[in-house]
Design a protein around this motif. Sequence first.
Motif, mmCIF file in Angstrom:
data_model
loop_
_atom_site.group_PDB
_atom_site.id
_atom_site.type_symbol
_atom_site.label_atom_id
_atom_site.label_comp_id
_atom_site.label_asym_id
_atom_site.label_seq_id
_atom_site.Cartn_x
_atom_site.Cartn_y
_atom_site.Cartn_z
ATOM 1 N N HIS A 52 0.845 -1.189 0.000
ATOM 2 C CA HIS A 52 0.000 0.000 0.000
ATOM 3 C C HIS A 52 0.883 1.242 0.000
ATOM 4 O O HIS A 52 2.099 1.147 0.087
ATOM 5 C CB HIS A 52 -0.926 0.005 1.214
ATOM 6 C CG HIS A 52 -1.746 -1.234 1.349
ATOM 7 N ND1 HIS A 52 -2.702 -1.601 0.427
ATOM 8 C CD2 HIS A 52 -1.741 -2.200 2.280
ATOM 9 C CE1 HIS A 52 -3.256 -2.738 0.790
ATOM 10 N NE2 HIS A 52 -2.686 -3.132 1.922
ATOM 11 N N ALA A 53 0.257 2.384 -0.079
ATOM 12 C CA ALA A 53 0.966 3.658 -0.032
ATOM 13 C C ALA A 53 0.390 4.489 1.111
ATOM 14 O O ALA A 53 -0.712 4.228 1.589
ATOM 15 C CB ALA A 53 0.821 4.392 -1.357
ATOM 16 N N LEU A 54 1.151 5.486 1.549
ATOM 17 C CA LEU A 54 0.730 6.355 2.640
ATOM 18 C C LEU A 54 0.523 7.771 2.134
ATOM 19 O O LEU A 54 1.273 8.260 1.291
ATOM 20 C CB LEU A 54 1.787 6.368 3.747
ATOM 21 C CG LEU A 54 2.088 5.036 4.405
ATOM 22 C CD1 LEU A 54 3.259 5.165 5.366
ATOM 23 C CD2 LEU A 54 0.875 4.503 5.119
ATOM 24 N N THR A 55 -0.504 8.425 2.672
ATOM 25 C CA THR A 55 -0.751 9.821 2.325
ATOM 26 C C THR A 55 0.131 10.708 3.192
ATOM 27 O O THR A 55 0.783 10.244 4.127
ATOM 28 C CB THR A 55 -2.224 10.197 2.543
ATOM 29 O OG1 THR A 55 -2.511 10.143 3.943
ATOM 30 C CG2 THR A 55 -3.155 9.279 1.771
ATOM 31 N N ARG A 56 0.100 11.996 2.909
ATOM 32 C CA ARG A 56 0.918 12.908 3.709
ATOM 33 C C ARG A 56 0.380 13.056 5.132
ATOM 34 O O ARG A 56 1.072 13.550 6.012
ATOM 35 C CB ARG A 56 1.035 14.260 3.023
ATOM 36 C CG ARG A 56 -0.253 15.001 2.848
ATOM 37 C CD ARG A 56 -0.029 16.289 2.042
ATOM 38 N NE ARG A 56 -1.256 16.986 1.836
ATOM 39 C CZ ARG A 56 -1.665 18.012 2.582
ATOM 40 N NH1 ARG A 56 -0.907 18.456 3.561
ATOM 41 N NH2 ARG A 56 -2.812 18.587 2.334
ATOM 42 N N HIS A 57 -0.849 12.605 5.361
ATOM 43 C CA HIS A 57 -1.423 12.616 6.704
ATOM 44 C C HIS A 57 -1.283 11.268 7.399
ATOM 45 O O HIS A 57 -1.726 11.106 8.535
ATOM 46 C CB HIS A 57 -2.901 13.014 6.656
ATOM 47 C CG HIS A 57 -3.111 14.401 6.152
ATOM 48 N ND1 HIS A 57 -2.716 15.516 6.857
ATOM 49 C CD2 HIS A 57 -3.645 14.858 4.998
ATOM 50 C CE1 HIS A 57 -3.010 16.597 6.164
ATOM 51 N NE2 HIS A 57 -3.574 16.223 5.022
ATOM 52 N N GLY A 58 -0.707 10.289 6.731
ATOM 53 C CA GLY A 58 -0.463 8.998 7.342
ATOM 54 C C GLY A 58 -1.541 7.954 7.141
ATOM 55 O O GLY A 58 -1.485 6.896 7.753
ATOM 56 N N PHE A 59 -2.524 8.221 6.300
ATOM 57 C CA PHE A 59 -3.544 7.219 6.022
ATOM 58 C C PHE A 59 -3.074 6.282 4.914
ATOM 59 O O PHE A 59 -2.230 6.640 4.098
ATOM 60 C CB PHE A 59 -4.872 7.887 5.647
ATOM 61 C CG PHE A 59 -5.500 8.605 6.806
ATOM 62 C CD1 PHE A 59 -6.186 7.897 7.781
ATOM 63 C CD2 PHE A 59 -5.394 9.975 6.938
ATOM 64 C CE1 PHE A 59 -6.756 8.546 8.868
ATOM 65 C CE2 PHE A 59 -5.959 10.631 8.015
ATOM 66 C CZ PHE A 59 -6.636 9.915 8.986
ATOM 67 N N VAL A 60 -3.617 5.083 4.905
ATOM 68 C CA VAL A 60 -3.192 4.050 3.967
ATOM 69 C C VAL A 60 -4.148 4.029 2.769
ATOM 70 O O VAL A 60 -5.361 4.000 2.943
ATOM 71 C CB VAL A 60 -3.169 2.678 4.664
ATOM 72 C CG1 VAL A 60 -2.693 1.597 3.720
ATOM 73 C CG2 VAL A 60 -2.290 2.722 5.904
ATOM 74 N N VAL A 61 -3.575 4.063 1.580
ATOM 75 C CA VAL A 61 -4.349 4.005 0.336
ATOM 76 C C VAL A 61 -3.753 2.912 -0.549
ATOM 77 O O VAL A 61 -2.603 2.525 -0.364
ATOM 78 C CB VAL A 61 -4.350 5.370 -0.407
ATOM 79 C CG1 VAL A 61 -5.074 6.429 0.402
ATOM 80 C CG2 VAL A 61 -2.943 5.812 -0.741
ATOM 81 N N PRO A 62 -4.526 2.412 -1.503
ATOM 82 C CA PRO A 62 -3.967 1.412 -2.416
ATOM 83 C C PRO A 62 -2.785 1.999 -3.189
ATOM 84 O O PRO A 62 -2.801 3.174 -3.579
ATOM 85 C CB PRO A 62 -5.119 1.092 -3.356
ATOM 86 C CG PRO A 62 -6.349 1.488 -2.621
ATOM 87 C CD PRO A 62 -5.943 2.644 -1.771
ATOM 88 N N ALA A 63 -1.779 1.199 -3.391
ATOM 89 C CA ALA A 63 -0.613 1.640 -4.167
ATOM 90 C C ALA A 63 -1.009 1.804 -5.619
ATOM 91 O O ALA A 63 -1.892 1.091 -6.118
ATOM 92 C CB ALA A 63 0.516 0.624 -4.032
ATOM 93 N N PRO A 64 -0.394 2.735 -6.306
ATOM 94 C CA PRO A 64 -0.692 2.895 -7.733
ATOM 95 C C PRO A 64 -0.392 1.599 -8.483
ATOM 96 O O PRO A 64 0.585 0.902 -8.194
ATOM 97 C CB PRO A 64 0.254 4.014 -8.179
ATOM 98 C CG PRO A 64 0.710 4.670 -6.938
ATOM 99 C CD PRO A 64 0.586 3.686 -5.822
ATOM 100 N N THR A 65 -1.230 1.291 -9.443
ATOM 101 C CA THR A 65 -1.064 0.046 -10.187
ATOM 102 C C THR A 65 -0.041 0.165 -11.296
ATOM 103 O O THR A 65 0.447 -0.835 -11.793
ATOM 104 C CB THR A 65 -2.402 -0.391 -10.803
ATOM 105 O OG1 THR A 65 -2.888 0.655 -11.648
ATOM 106 C CG2 THR A 65 -3.409 -0.717 -9.723
ATOM 107 N N GLY A 66 0.295 1.354 -11.714
ATOM 108 C CA GLY A 66 1.279 1.546 -12.768
ATOM 109 C C GLY A 66 0.738 1.261 -14.152
ATOM 110 O O GLY A 66 1.488 0.962 -15.059
ATOM 111 N N LYS A 67 -0.574 1.325 -14.335
ATOM 112 C CA LYS A 67 -1.194 1.049 -15.640
ATOM 113 C C LYS A 67 -1.432 2.319 -16.440
ATOM 114 O O LYS A 67 -2.392 2.422 -17.177
ATOM 115 C CB LYS A 67 -2.516 0.303 -15.441
ATOM 116 C CG LYS A 67 -2.359 -1.052 -14.832
ATOM 117 C CD LYS A 67 -3.705 -1.716 -14.698
ATOM 118 C CE LYS A 67 -3.583 -3.079 -14.046
ATOM 119 N NZ LYS A 67 -4.881 -3.709 -13.873
ATOM 120 N N ASP A 68 -0.599 3.303 -16.295
ATOM 121 C CA ASP A 68 -0.778 4.569 -17.011
ATOM 122 C C ASP A 68 -0.321 4.496 -18.434
ATOM 123 O O ASP A 68 0.463 3.824 -18.898
ATOM 124 C CB ASP A 68 -0.023 5.697 -16.309
ATOM 125 C CG ASP A 68 -0.634 5.996 -14.943
ATOM 126 O OD1 ASP A 68 -1.813 5.691 -14.765
ATOM 127 O OD2 ASP A 68 0.085 6.520 -14.093
#
Length: 118
Positions: free
Chosen positions: A102-118
Amino acid sequence: MSVLPAYAFGDAEFAASDSLRSIPLLPRNALLALLHGYRATISHTYGDVCKYYPSCSAYAVGAVQQHGAVVGSALTAARIARCHPWAVGGVDDVPPRKNFRHALTRHGFVVPAPTGKD
């Protein structure tokens, strides 16, 4: 109130397209919101009195971020049990999760990591 360690923050942002992938992260982020509230109110009144670095509340934030609500709470309970008047103290970082995806926001919350499908 002690400062959260640098590993407790990231630069990710929540994307609306990740809404469905974020549902399993709701308990973790709800607990993180409670911990942030605790750190801003109750923990703030005590000041820096912990023998360990990071403080127990900062450790709880890192443990929940890395390991989730259940395992993070268990790690936090074990840390609080180690904190007693005869404890030596010192640096006691959260054991990192080897497959943290996962990835972390600047406030410390957990979000799904980018999938890299750009």
